[in-house]
Design an enzyme around this catalytic site. Structure first.
Site, mmCIF file in Angstrom:
data_model
loop_
_atom_site.group_PDB
_atom_site.id
_atom_site.type_symbol
_atom_site.label_atom_id
_atom_site.label_comp_id
_atom_site.label_asym_id
_atom_site.label_seq_id
_atom_site.Cartn_x
_atom_site.Cartn_y
_atom_site.Cartn_z
ATOM 1 N N HIS A 63 0.878 -1.184 0.000
ATOM 2 C CA HIS A 63 0.000 0.000 0.000
ATOM 3 C C HIS A 63 0.918 1.237 0.000
ATOM 4 O O HIS A 63 1.030 1.962 0.984
ATOM 5 C CB HIS A 63 -0.898 -0.027 1.237
ATOM 6 C CG HIS A 63 -2.102 0.865 1.140
ATOM 7 N ND1 HIS A 63 -2.354 1.659 0.040
ATOM 8 C CD2 HIS A 63 -3.128 1.084 2.011
ATOM 9 C CE1 HIS A 63 -3.484 2.317 0.250
ATOM 10 N NE2 HIS A 63 -3.972 1.995 1.429
ATOM 11 N N GLN A 90 -0.259 4.814 0.912
ATOM 12 C CA GLN A 90 -0.457 4.957 2.350
ATOM 13 C C GLN A 90 0.874 5.277 3.037
ATOM 14 O O GLN A 90 0.958 6.187 3.867
ATOM 15 C CB GLN A 90 -1.034 3.639 2.908
ATOM 16 C CG GLN A 90 -1.350 3.687 4.381
ATOM 17 C CD GLN A 90 -2.500 4.630 4.698
ATOM 18 O OE1 GLN A 90 -3.549 4.542 4.113
ATOM 19 N NE2 GLN A 90 -2.285 5.553 5.620
ATOM 20 N N ASP A 110 -2.965 -1.755 12.263
ATOM 21 C CA ASP A 110 -3.929 -1.902 11.171
ATOM 22 C C ASP A 110 -4.879 -3.035 11.566
ATOM 23 O O ASP A 110 -4.625 -3.748 12.552
ATOM 24 C CB ASP A 110 -3.157 -2.233 9.868
ATOM 25 C CG ASP A 110 -4.060 -2.299 8.636
ATOM 26 O OD1 ASP A 110 -5.221 -1.843 8.716
ATOM 27 O OD2 ASP A 110 -3.604 -2.821 7.598
ATOM 28 N N CYS A 119 -3.803 3.320 9.495
ATOM 29 C CA CYS A 119 -4.130 3.707 8.113
ATOM 30 C C CYS A 119 -5.624 3.929 7.926
ATOM 31 O O CYS A 119 -6.032 4.622 6.993
ATOM 32 C CB CYS A 119 -3.631 2.647 7.148
ATOM 33 S SG CYS A 119 -4.310 1.012 7.494
HETATM 34 N N1 CP Z 1 -6.333 3.636 4.236
HETATM 35 C C1 CP Z 1 -7.058 3.374 3.124
HETATM 36 O O1 CP Z 1 -6.538 3.021 2.076
HETATM 37 O O2 CP Z 1 -8.396 3.588 3.271
HETATM 38 P P1 CP Z 1 -9.526 3.164 2.234
HETATM 39 O O3 CP Z 1 -9.601 1.653 2.247
HETATM 40 O O4 CP Z 1 -10.769 3.790 2.786
HETATM 41 O O5 CP Z 1 -9.174 3.685 0.887
HETATM 42 N N1 NVA Z 2 -4.533 -3.966 5.422
HETATM 43 C C1 NVA Z 2 -5.803 -3.384 5.075
HETATM 44 C C2 NVA Z 2 -5.607 -1.949 4.698
HETATM 45 C C3 NVA Z 2 -6.858 -1.214 4.320
HETATM 46 C C4 NVA Z 2 -6.597 0.210 3.914
HETATM 47 C C5 NVA Z 2 -6.454 -4.178 3.960
HETATM 48 O O1 NVA Z 2 -5.728 -4.585 3.040
HETATM 49 O O2 NVA Z 2 -7.651 -4.402 4.006
#
Ligand code: CP
Ligand code: NVA
Length: 309
Positions: free
Chosen positions: A129, A132, A224, A264
């Site tokens: 990500h 992020q 997270d 996040c």
């Molecule tokens: N942190 C993040 O990516 O949030 P969303 O899943 O809401 O985009």
């Molecule tokens: N680790 C989480 C982050 C969401 C923004 C997921 O992948 O669902």
């Protein structure tokens, strides 16, 4: 090097990350200066999974840069009826100036990038990500100052968010500790790749199953969700395994008064973090969410603004 696409922080030079953070601070301080930076450009935003922050911050970011964002749910595209990612990438490239995609398998974003002739941005994959992490280090910089030598402690699953924080840490000189049950610690394959890079950069990557040892003295406590999108079937098993790793007031007090709390988002309040911590003075989670906008504007200027240089 910041090439055509932005799929992971792994491939960037430390100078690229620093440049993006510097530009993000500038864009944040003086947004009007950049209101025509991507004039009349269109970013397609392909989503295989749900999103609040990524979707809204990219769409608003494009608008503020003089362009527009186009939301494309993968279920509504012909992708949902079997058109290949390669053909989708080729076709979208004929209309759009950039593509941001949120996918399950990381290979899907790689496939899109391979066949698209416009920049492709990873808006989250099962592996990384990176948008992020950019916003997170921007937020850290604002709250704790010089990043080099600081310590970020991540409590929880060694997932996409953790992986990108590790790569960001290596580029920026931030030591990253993870506190997690053994089965949810980083894989051998991941460590084989990142450990030598961390050593070369003078960055410490620590791993422990003791949450109190993990957080002691850290500048940032980050967590997270325990079950990421796509892991819903494992939810009950994970809830049990991660219970001792909840970030609560007791754990924050072990960390010390200097520690700031990051997440996040979205958070499962009462699971990985309590309300008391999420809403405390130490919490910087909403600055973090806001910084998605500024960091991604900087990223899009660098990737999509290239053709106008
Ligand atoms: N942190 C993040 O990516 O949030 P969303 O899943 O809401 O985009
Ligand atoms: N680790 C989480 C982050 C969401 C923004 C997921 O992948 O669902």
């Amino acid at each position: 090097m910041l090439g055509k696409d932005f799929l992971s922080i792994a491939t960037l030079e430390p100078g690229d990350v620093e440049d993006l953070l510097k530009l993000a601070l500038d864009v944040k301080a003086d947004p009007k200066e950049y209101k025509k930076a991507l004039k009349r450009q269109v970013l397609g935003m392909v989503f295989q999974k749900s999103s609040t922050r990524t979707r809204v911050s990219f769409e608003v970011g494009m608008y503020q840069l003089g362009g527009t964002g186009l939301f494309l749910s993968s279920n509504d595209l012909q992708l949902g009826r079997g058109e290949t990612l390669a053909d989708t990438a080729r076709v979208l490239s004929r209309y759009l100036d950039g593509i941001m995609a949120r996918v399950y398998g990381h290979e899907d974003i790689e496939e899109l990038a391979k066949h698209a002739t416009v920049p492709v941005i990873n808006g989250l994959s099962d592996k990384y990500h990176p948008c992020q992490a950019l916003a997170d280090y921007l937020t850290m910089k604002e709250h704790v100052g010089e990043l080099k030598g600081k310590r970020l402690c991540y409590i929880g699953d060694a997932n996409n968010v953790y992986n990108s924080l590790v790569y960001g840490g290596i580029k920026l000189g931030v030591n990253v500790t993870i506190g997690a049950p053994e089965v949810y610690q980083p894989s051998e394959d991941f460590l084989k790749v990142v450990k030598p890079q961390a050593e070369a950069a003078g960055v410490e990557l620590a791993i422990t199953n003791d949450p109190e040892k993990a957080v002691a003295g850290a500048d940032i406590i980050y967590t997270d969700v325990w079950a990421s999108m796509g892991q819903e079937d494992e939810r009950q098993v994970r809830l049990k395994a991660f219970q001792p790793y909840q970030v609560n007031e007791k754990l924050m007090s072990v960390a010390g008064p200097q520690a700031r709390f990051m997440h996040c988002l979205p958070a499962h309040r009462g699971e990985e973090v309590t309300d008391e911590v999420a809403d405390s003075e130490a919490s910087i989670i909403f600055d973090q969410a806001e910084n998605r906008l500024h960091a991604q504007k900087a990223l899009m200027i660098r990737l999509m603004g290239k053709k106008h240089k």
